[in-house]
Scaffold this active site. Sequence first.
Site, PDB file in Angstrom:
ATOM      1  N   HIS A  19     -16.567 -27.494  34.828  1.00 14.28           N
ATOM      2  CA  HIS A  19     -17.549 -27.386  33.714  1.00 14.28           C
ATOM      3  C   HIS A  19     -17.333 -26.312  32.592  1.00 14.28           C
ATOM      4  O   HIS A  19     -17.579 -26.612  31.470  1.00 14.28           O
ATOM      5  CB  HIS A  19     -18.984 -27.235  34.476  1.00 14.28           C
ATOM      6  N   HIS A  42     -17.114 -40.962  36.785  1.00 13.29           N
ATOM      7  CA  HIS A  42     -17.527 -40.691  37.855  1.00 13.29           C
ATOM      8  C   HIS A  42     -18.488 -39.611  37.807  1.00 13.29           C
ATOM      9  O   HIS A  42     -18.528 -38.403  37.925  1.00 13.29           O
ATOM     10  CB  HIS A  42     -16.586 -40.278  38.866  1.00 13.29           C
ATOM     11  N   GLY A 153     -16.117 -46.853  37.512  1.00  9.23           N
ATOM     12  CA  GLY A 153     -15.720 -45.956  36.127  1.00  9.23           C
ATOM     13  C   GLY A 153     -14.202 -46.391  35.688  1.00  9.23           C
ATOM     14  O   GLY A 153     -14.056 -46.297  34.402  1.00  9.23           O
ATOM     15  N   ASP A 173     -13.425 -37.942  37.191  1.00  6.47           N
ATOM     16  CA  ASP A 173     -13.753 -36.891  38.259  1.00  6.47           C
ATOM     17  C   ASP A 173     -14.128 -37.633  39.767  1.00  6.47           C
ATOM     18  O   ASP A 173     -15.355 -37.363  40.253  1.00  6.47           O
ATOM     19  CB  ASP A 173     -14.805 -36.102  37.723  1.00  6.47           C
TER      20      ASP A 173
HETATM   21  N1  SAM Z   1     -18.662 -35.845  37.599  1.00  2.59           N
HETATM   22  C1  SAM Z   1     -19.668 -35.031  38.455  1.00  2.59           C
HETATM   23  C2  SAM Z   1     -19.965 -33.908  38.155  1.00  2.59           C
HETATM   24  O1  SAM Z   1     -19.020 -33.038  37.611  1.00  2.59           O
HETATM   25  O2  SAM Z   1     -21.147 -33.334  37.899  1.00  2.59           O
HETATM   26  C3  SAM Z   1     -19.268 -35.196  39.810  1.00  2.59           C
HETATM   27  C4  SAM Z   1     -18.759 -36.506  40.249  1.00  2.59           C
HETATM   28  S1  SAM Z   1     -18.544 -36.761  42.107  1.00  2.59           S
HETATM   29  C5  SAM Z   1     -17.245 -35.416  42.015  1.00  2.59           C
HETATM   30  C6  SAM Z   1     -17.675 -38.162  42.335  1.00  2.59           C
HETATM   31  C7  SAM Z   1     -18.764 -39.208  42.103  1.00  2.59           C
HETATM   32  O3  SAM Z   1     -18.148 -40.601  41.747  1.00  2.59           O
HETATM   33  C8  SAM Z   1     -19.567 -39.470  43.332  1.00  2.59           C
HETATM   34  O4  SAM Z   1     -20.980 -39.417  42.874  1.00  2.59           O
HETATM   35  C9  SAM Z   1     -19.386 -40.720  43.876  1.00  2.59           C
HETATM   36  O5  SAM Z   1     -20.597 -41.816  44.140  1.00  2.59           O
HETATM   37  C10 SAM Z   1     -18.877 -41.455  42.477  1.00  2.59           C
HETATM   38  N2  SAM Z   1     -17.982 -42.717  42.420  1.00  2.59           N
HETATM   39  C11 SAM Z   1     -16.888 -42.957  43.580  1.00  2.59           C
HETATM   40  N3  SAM Z   1     -16.259 -43.943  43.242  1.00  2.59           N
HETATM   41  C12 SAM Z   1     -16.557 -44.511  42.022  1.00  2.59           C
HETATM   42  C13 SAM Z   1     -16.179 -45.489  40.967  1.00  2.59           C
HETATM   43  N4  SAM Z   1     -15.154 -46.268  41.239  1.00  2.59           N
HETATM   44  N5  SAM Z   1     -16.900 -45.579  39.835  1.00  2.59           N
HETATM   45  C14 SAM Z   1     -17.777 -44.805  39.668  1.00  2.59           C
HETATM   46  N6  SAM Z   1     -18.287 -43.773  40.411  1.00  2.59           N
HETATM   47  C15 SAM Z   1     -17.784 -43.664  41.404  1.00  2.59           C
END
Ligand code: SAM
Length: 296
Positions: A19, A42, A153, A173
């Site tokens: 961040h 993500h 995503g 991410d």
């Molecule tokens: N970017 C966020 C942040 O910095 O606050 C944190 C994201 S976390 C590391 C990853 C997220 O991706 C999880 O909530 C998970 O459920 C989601 N996720 C996993 N596979 C995904 C996909 N193919 N498309 C979108 N979201 C996905």
Amino acid sequence: MYSYRHAFHAGNHADVLKHTMLVAILRHLALKDTPLVAVDTHAGAGLYRLDGEYAGTSGEAQDGILKLAPALRALENVAPALADYVSVVASFNKKGQWKVYPGSPFVVHELLREGGRDRLKLFEMHPTDAKALAGHVAQMEAGREVAVARTDGFESLKAFLPPPSRRALVLIDPSYEIKSDYAKVTACIQDCLKRFPTGVYVVWYPIIPRPEAHELPRRLKTITNNAGKPWLHATLSIGHVAHQPGEGNQPQGLTASGMFVVNPPHTLKPAMQAALPQMVDILGRGRGKGHVLESS
Ligand code: SAM
């Protein structure tokens, strides 16, 4: 299938690195008038309680924002990028309290320009987190410029490249719960660079003893070099705490992570040159602590 919940990790050292860099990149992108499209492939739940059940269980923010913010107050020359990041987090909290942590959707949203010229596209697959994210976006009255979808995503991103304004920031991410995420990230960057070579692409990855994780930055460098585009790579490792006698060799969770940026703003490197050593000084806790900052 989706068992990862970012709520356990919100505000940890990896979020601090991710961040801080996001804020620094967006500050620069916001200087130019042309509308910007930001895509968070993500997104997670968007907002997290640092005093809630999840964060309390893991305690990870204690080695992240909750350690960084008070330590910076005692420092004379705080790196501007760190001060900026902490002030963004503080803006979600009452003065002097650290109860709420903004995830990437709200870190990005905070830096978009008012008046609706910028756009933010958020993708989240976890049913509970996607619902929470939609709720948080509605509650923040973020407006029409923010769109949330419970779709993949990696796939959904394609529809937004190239954007009409020819300016985009993409954060990739994933949770890397599934091994195939590593290959998806490289394929995604390859595809992005074909669709829209001048976009700013930001990839977060964990530094863990797994060949795919080790290979990822190497692969991203090759892809980006082959496309003739500049890159920046930064890592932060907080190191391992020494085990106390009788504790055994307990795993210590994630201790390091990296960010790979394609087409970084020219201001990012000096910003991280100042910020990374302070992150290590404050968050570092033992063997293996340190950082890497390299660019093409
Ligand atoms: N970017 C966020 C942040 O910095 O606050 C944190 C994201 S976390 C590391 C990853 C997220 O991706 C999880 O909530 C998970 O459920 C989601 N996720 C996993 N596979 C995904 C996909 N193919 N498309 C979108 N979201 C996905």
